[in-house]
Write an enzyme that holds these catalytic residues in place. Structure first.
Site: not given
Lengths: 590, 181
Positions: A52, A114-115, A164, A487
């Site tokens: 993502e 969940f999630q 959802k 760097m």
């Protein structure tokens, strides 16, 4: 009776009405109804990323190279948290993104489902605004509002969290134009008065050591702003420098351009900033990489600051005249009033600023971007210069990762158009460039897109090569491979007694074989004399390429303003390091 | 040597106390946005009072007592002004033009004579005796912040067991109201 639509249908209807053609995303449980609806909208193409964060950076690259907002679609929980780095990056660099996240059903919110995560809570400080939509009848207005907030004023990311069950519920769809816009925040053009413009004109007229300093705000304001900056520069005959994000607003090889300023900016740009009597900041924010030591920043100058964000004024540096507004609208007024009051100014004023140009000429003679080339090993600066020479005839889009290679790209690749340079400036996100290149190539299918990368950064989001292959996006990943986090290594050399703590990457992959494993083309260059031929080979391939450019392991990026120093105390190279120009206090600064 | 320092503040400007009043849409998360802005940017909140003030327009008024240099105070106003649900931001100077009040509930548990002493102390201010038992008094006192600070200090030896304060609220004097910029 109006037609009722499901939440998922409303999402797509709104995207269509907002003119969205591409979305970058990754499916998961809490966004499945939206993904289910995708098949009914052939005019919106979904690009499946591999992580993502990649979706976020791809959307950033898409937005910055096209001037349109980037759209991300991800699931709840880890889908949302993985997008946070990209959202923060977009927030820092003012990139318009609309991120749609799935959420667990409303009745499960707060139960550690969940999630589940508190997506709006987590992203509150890294978005311009976010919404958790718990009422289907508010979904369409939130969608439209999200695009408005993301793209107006100072652009930035927004997030819409959709549970959802809302995606399944049916509600009414409202078109964008049916919505009343009552938010004055989004409609900033120019808030100032005529007397402010006149004061600016007067300061310009009086100045004998002027400098124009432009930033990303010019690019964000659109092509009109770029034209006006060029007009202002030619009208006044003033020198101009640019921040990292502003590159491309003014042609990089023009005589009036002093190169980039700041920590790794040119000697002439930084000294001109320090010694000027008038600074005209157009769409830049006096970031700490630009100002160096605040107390000694440009001590003798009057400062004009043009910025769309009122909170940018006097945040870091106190200015004498603030013109709050969209660069394009402010410059339109400024240029027209100036032309009217002082026709033929450039010629009549030449004499007055001749000594200043002379001084700048002397600084230029230091040739601060020079380096000692080698016949044995490829110098990274040389690699960027050759890449530039061999590609400059084309309309090229460059992205970068973060580190030395990024600064070398900014110094040695010359841009003459806006929206051609996509780099993570504010947040400094390693792993930005590869997915950003994916997004740039999606927005500009027939153009040459190159990610000038470091081997450490690019490994952070390397999985997106798979995305490039899937969608036949012929991006070129040009890795300046020195096996170090360059760097970090440079700072350790200069500030931590050469204790190279954990900055060397042992067990790097074989990038040529890695390219082949992904189904793209791998090319390696090890010697300076084979570089041109290999670059030509890379350009001739109409496939994604990973180019492993093996460069000098110990080259440092100069010039450099050491931490805690003002603009006029730059390190120019090895010889200065040894003179111990970095003070003990300087060592504790970032 | 501290290697994590970001940079050193070299110029020390004087910190001032101000009251910032913010009119916001009364929606979920709006207080978190305002408070998060303060904590995220390192601004101070000395006290906070918030409630809906216009049911029809769905507007809440947030009153924040804060302190900072003039530059920080300006940033607070401008950063708050950028938040989408914020309608207007006012900066009330702490001077004679501004009315300020804070309300406190104070419970004293003690012997009769001590309770009477406590009552006497409260009489200096606008107060109500809300609840009274053999062993305890609960006072409602409305006064300036500093006065309540003083009162609490004096009530402590007399058996103050619980103090609840609202945080300061403010309003301009006279017929004027605060208009946005």
């Amino acid at each position: 009776m109006a037609n009722l639509m499901t939440g998922a249908e409303i999402v797509f209807k709104a995207l269509e009405d907002q003119g969205v053609k591409h979305i970058f995303g990754y499916p998961g449980g809490a966004v499945l109804p939206i993904y289910d609806e995708l098949k009914n909208h052939k005019n919106i193409k979904h690009i499946l990323v591999r992580h993502e964060q990649g979706a976020g950076h791809a959307a950033e690259g898409y937005a910055r190279s096209s001037g349109k907002p980037g759209v991300i679609l991800v699931t709840s929980g880890p889908g949302a948290t993985n997008a946070v780095t990209a959202l923060t990056d977009a927030y820092m660099d003012s990139v318009p993104l609309v991120c749609i996240t799935g959420q667990v059903p409303t009745h499960l919110i707060g139960t550690d489902a969940f999630q589940e995560c508190d997506t709006t809570g987590i992203t509150r400080p890294c978005t311009k605004h976010n919404w958790l939509v718990k009422d289907i009848n508010k979904l369409s207005s939130v969608m439209h509002k999200a695009f408005e907030v993301a793209t107006t004023g100072r652009p930035g990311p927004v997030l819409i969290d959709i549970p959802k069950d809302i995606q399944f519920q049916k509600g009414k769809y409202i078109k964008p134009k049916a919505l009343k816009n009552n938010n004055s925040k989004t409609k900033i053009r120019f808030n100032g008065q005529d007397k402010d413009i006149e004061a600016a004109v007067e300061l310009i007229k009086k100045s004998s050591k002027p400098i124009i300093y432009t930033g990303g705000g010019v690019i964000n304001s659109g092509p009109g702003a770029t034209q006006l900056v060029r007009e202002l520069v030619s009208l006044t005959g003033f020198p101009i420098t640019s921040t990292l994000q502003g590159l491309g607003a003014f042609p990089g090889n023009d005589q009036q351009f002093l190169g980039m300023l700041g920590m790794h900016g040119t000697y002439e740009a930084n000294n001109a900033m320090h010694d000027c009597d008038l600074m005209i900041n157009i769409g830049a924010r006096f970031d700490d990489r630009i100002t160096g030591k605040i107390d000694e920043f440009s001590p003798k100058s009057k400062k004009i600051h043009i910025d769309i964000d009122p909170s940018s004024i006097n945040k870091n540096i106190k200015v004498d005249l603030a013109l709050v507004g969209d660069v394009k609208f402010v410059l339109e007024e400024l240029v027209s009033v100036f032309k009217q009051k002082h026709p033929n100014f450039e010629n009549s004023n030449k004499q007055k600023i001749a000594a200043w140009w002379n001084q700048i000429g002397n600084w230029r003679k230091k040739n601060s971007l020079s380096y000692i080339n080698s016949k044995e090993v490829i110098k990274p600066q040389f690699a960027v210069q050759r890449l530039y020479e061999l590609t400059k005839a084309q309309d090229v889009f460059i992205t970068t990762e973060v580190g030395q290679h990024q600064m070398w790209a900014a110094q040695h690749y010359k841009f003459d158009k806006p929206n051609r340079w996509m780099t993570s400036g504010g947040l400094g996100t390693m792993g930005y460039g590869l997915p950003a290149a994916v997004g740039v190539q999606v927005a500009n299918p027939d153009k040459l897109v190159i990610d000038i990368a470091g081997e450490a950064s690019v490994l952070m989001t390397m999985q997106e090569m798979s995305t490039a292959v899937q969608y036949k996006l012929p991006i070129k990943i040009f890795i300046l491979n020195n096996e170090y986090m360059g760097m970090v290594r440079q700072w350790q050399e200069l500030l931590h007694e050469k204790n190279y703590s954990e900055s060397y990457t042992a067990a790097l992959p074989d990038f040529v074989k890695l390219a082949e494993a992904y189904g793209c083309v791998g090319i390696r260059a090890k010697k300076p004399d084979e570089l041109d031929e290999k670059i030509a080979e890379m350009l001739s391939v109409n496939k994604p390429v990973i180019f492993d450019c093996v460069v000098d392991k110990t080259e440092n990026c100069y010039p450099m303003i050491p931490s805690g120093k003002p603009h006029n105390q730059m390190l120019l190279g090895k010889q200065d390091e040894e003179k111990d120009k970095i003070s003990e206090e300087g060592k504790v600064l970032v | 040597m501290v290697k994590s320092a970001y940079s050193f503040a070299t110029k020390k400007e004087k910190s001032e106390n101000h009251i910032i009043v913010v009119w916001v849409d009364n929606e979920a998360g709006v207080l978190a946005r305002v408070v998060g802005l303060f904590s995220g940017r390192g601004y101070n909140i000395d006290s906070l009072a918030v409630a809906e003030v216009d049911k029809k327009k769905n507007i809440s008024r947030i009153t924040i007592a804060t302190s900072g240099t003039p530059q920080v105070l300006q940033q607070i106003r401008l950063q708050l002004g950028k938040l989408v649900p914020v309608h207007k931001v006012a900066d009330f100077p702490i001077n004679k033009k501004t009315l300020m009040r804070e309300m406190a509930l104070l419970k004293v548990v003690s012997s009769k004579p001590q309770l009477e002493k406590a009552k006497k102390l409260c009489q200096k201010y606008k107060y109500t005796l809300l609840d009274k038992t053999e062993k305890s008094f609960v006072f409602e006192v409305s006064a300036l912040k500093k006065e309540i600070d003083d009162l609490i200090k004096k009530l402590q030896p007399l058996g103050l067991v619980s103090a609840s304060r609202t945080g300061v609220v403010a309003m301009t004097k006279g017929s004027e109201i605060y208009k946005q910029h």
